[in-house]
Design a protein around this motif. Sequence first.
Motif, mmCIF file in Angstrom:
data_model
loop_
_atom_site.group_PDB
_atom_site.id
_atom_site.type_symbol
_atom_site.label_atom_id
_atom_site.label_comp_id
_atom_site.label_asym_id
_atom_site.label_seq_id
_atom_site.Cartn_x
_atom_site.Cartn_y
_atom_site.Cartn_z
ATOM 1 N N LYS A 196 0.801 -1.217 0.000
ATOM 2 C CA LYS A 196 0.000 0.000 0.000
ATOM 3 C C LYS A 196 0.839 1.275 0.000
ATOM 4 O O LYS A 196 0.308 2.370 0.135
ATOM 5 N N SER A 197 2.117 1.153 -0.135
ATOM 6 C CA SER A 197 2.975 2.324 -0.098
ATOM 7 C C SER A 197 4.274 1.986 -0.798
ATOM 8 O O SER A 197 4.324 1.080 -1.623
ATOM 9 N N PHE A 198 5.339 2.717 -0.489
ATOM 10 C CA PHE A 198 6.651 2.332 -0.973
ATOM 11 C C PHE A 198 7.636 2.407 0.187
ATOM 12 O O PHE A 198 7.389 3.070 1.203
ATOM 13 N N GLU A 199 8.738 1.710 0.050
ATOM 14 C CA GLU A 199 9.714 1.601 1.124
ATOM 15 C C GLU A 199 11.067 2.115 0.648
ATOM 16 O O GLU A 199 11.482 1.834 -0.470
ATOM 17 N N LEU A 200 11.728 2.872 1.505
ATOM 18 C CA LEU A 200 13.084 3.340 1.242
ATOM 19 C C LEU A 200 14.022 2.654 2.224
ATOM 20 O O LEU A 200 13.898 2.822 3.432
ATOM 21 N N LEU A 201 14.925 1.866 1.673
ATOM 22 C CA LEU A 201 15.937 1.189 2.476
ATOM 23 C C LEU A 201 17.233 1.977 2.364
ATOM 24 O O LEU A 201 17.696 2.272 1.257
ATOM 25 N N VAL A 202 17.822 2.329 3.504
ATOM 26 C CA VAL A 202 19.047 3.122 3.507
ATOM 27 C C VAL A 202 20.065 2.502 4.457
ATOM 28 O O VAL A 202 19.708 1.752 5.376
ATOM 29 N N PRO A 203 21.355 2.820 4.249
ATOM 30 C CA PRO A 203 22.361 2.373 5.221
ATOM 31 C C PRO A 203 22.044 2.934 6.599
ATOM 32 O O PRO A 203 21.409 3.994 6.731
ATOM 33 N N GLU A 204 22.484 2.258 7.604
ATOM 34 C CA GLU A 204 22.130 2.623 8.981
ATOM 35 C C GLU A 204 22.514 4.060 9.320
ATOM 36 O O GLU A 204 21.813 4.759 10.044
ATOM 37 N N GLY A 205 23.636 4.541 8.790
ATOM 38 C CA GLY A 205 24.109 5.878 9.151
ATOM 39 C C GLY A 205 23.666 6.980 8.221
ATOM 40 O O GLY A 205 24.183 8.106 8.300
#
Length: 247
Positions: free
Chosen positions: A31-40
């Motif tokens: 139902k949306s979108f996801e942004l995966l980023v490095p921890e920092g």
Amino acid sequence: MAVYRIGSQEIEYTLRRSPRASKASLSVTPKSFELLVPEGATDEQICAVLDRRRAWIIETVQHMAERAKAQTRVYQFVTGAKIPYRGRIAKLTIEPFDGSLVEVSFRNGFHIRMPSGLPPESSDAVIESSLRLWLKHRVRDDARDFVRRHGERNGLKPRGVQIKDQKHMWGSCGQNRQINLNWHLIFAPKPVLEYAVVHEMCHLKHRNHEPEFWELVGRVLPDWENRKTWLDKNEHMLGWEKVEPSV
């Protein structure tokens, strides 16, 4: 939920940080979108990624809104209502009886036996709750069967399978080797559910979506791309929207 603003429009998205991520990546969720980023990753870096993909985000959100309009709507859980199930639409039949608990079964459609003493004003909610519980049990049993079928022979042994009411993903594989699945997968054909289970099982060996991951998925399910394509194109079918009558 995080919020990305484009002019006066506010778009909600899921922000996920991972120590294993080497760069940012965007993906569509139910139902949306996801942004995966490095921890920092900093706020400035996150905003820069979103701004670079602004056109993609606008197009994706519009596409999901159109699919949401096509979702099955249920006004009342009564005889004749239509409910999605395993990739098709099934009719609902309600039958009063002298028992004390709601009974759900499926024989060319959903058959629900409802206690005749149930007050009319509460019957709708009780039937929906009972149907939802029955569906969750079905997807749990199916998923466990697929784990038994593919797990040991491929060296993929999850700790267990849990069925959850996840709003923004079809499944996940925890660091504790526990597989979590969205119960709405019961609305997809069985081969699509099988793909979702195998997908998460393969994350036991590969925690990302690098080529090695997809190679493993392909060894287990050679036609995985067809199943994934069905899921991507028909996600709007996976569930119902309960529409309350206007006063």
